[in-house]
Design a protein around this motif. Structure first.
Motif, mmCIF file in Angstrom:
data_model
loop_
_atom_site.group_PDB
_atom_site.id
_atom_site.type_symbol
_atom_site.label_atom_id
_atom_site.label_comp_id
_atom_site.label_asym_id
_atom_site.label_seq_id
_atom_site.Cartn_x
_atom_site.Cartn_y
_atom_site.Cartn_z
ATOM 1 N N GLN A 72 0.823 -1.202 0.000
ATOM 2 C CA GLN A 72 0.000 0.000 0.000
ATOM 3 C C GLN A 72 0.860 1.257 0.000
ATOM 4 N N ASP A 73 1.932 1.263 0.794
ATOM 5 C CA ASP A 73 2.839 2.411 0.812
ATOM 6 C C ASP A 73 3.513 2.589 -0.543
ATOM 7 N N SER A 74 3.878 1.497 -1.178
ATOM 8 C CA SER A 74 4.510 1.581 -2.495
ATOM 9 C C SER A 74 3.554 2.175 -3.518
ATOM 10 N N MET A 75 2.315 1.747 -3.492
ATOM 11 C CA MET A 75 1.333 2.304 -4.428
ATOM 12 C C MET A 75 1.106 3.789 -4.166
ATOM 13 N N ARG A 76 1.097 4.174 -2.911
ATOM 14 C CA ARG A 76 0.938 5.586 -2.565
ATOM 15 C C ARG A 76 2.102 6.407 -3.120
ATOM 16 N N GLU A 77 3.321 5.857 -3.040
ATOM 17 C CA GLU A 77 4.494 6.557 -3.562
ATOM 18 C C GLU A 77 4.482 6.619 -5.085
ATOM 19 N N VAL A 78 4.007 5.558 -5.744
ATOM 20 C CA VAL A 78 3.947 5.551 -7.206
ATOM 21 C C VAL A 78 2.986 6.631 -7.695
ATOM 22 N N ARG A 79 1.912 6.866 -6.962
ATOM 23 C CA ARG A 79 0.954 7.907 -7.352
ATOM 24 C C ARG A 79 1.565 9.302 -7.247
#
Length: 127
Positions: A72-79
């Protein structure tokens, strides 16, 4: 910059969940091969059900929950990433290709110069 200490606390229940996940994974593989004479539907059904049970057991453990949080943190950073426009991407690609061509020519010229100096001038070998 400080170096924070990372503490991992593993409870007995968490270890049991992870051990159960490993056992279910092994059981899935064993069942897949032992049920080969029962038909493909039974064989694949047992494999899928046991793999889902293993995944469920893993994702309820602390390790699984931290893996989900990491995703979830990785997806937040990708956004948050600002992606280049098509024009910027094409320009940078052009720069890279131009640099590669210039470096290839430089290395070829350096190789031929060293070859000429070593073989023709120093050693006197003629081809």
């Amino acid at each position: 910059m400080s170096n924070p200490q990372v503490e991992t606390v593993t409870t007995g229940a968490d270890k049991a969940k992870l051990a159960g996940a490993v056992l279910l994974l092994v059981a899935a593989l064993v069942a897949f091969y032992l049920l080969s004479k029962q038909g493909a539907l039974v064989q694949w059904g047992a494999l899928i059900v046991l793999l889902l049970a293993a995944a469920g057991s893993f994702f309820t453990s602390e390790s699984g929950k931290s893996l989900i949080a990491y995703g979830q943190d990785s997806m937040r950073e990708v956004r948050k990433v600002v992606w280049p426009t098509r024009k910027e991407a094409m320009q940078m690609t052009g720069y890279v290709f131009a640099f590669v061509v210039v470096m290839a020519l430089f290395l070829w010229l350096t190789d031929k110069t060293l070859e000429w100096v070593l073989y023709d001038l120093i050693l006197g070998w003629r081809r």
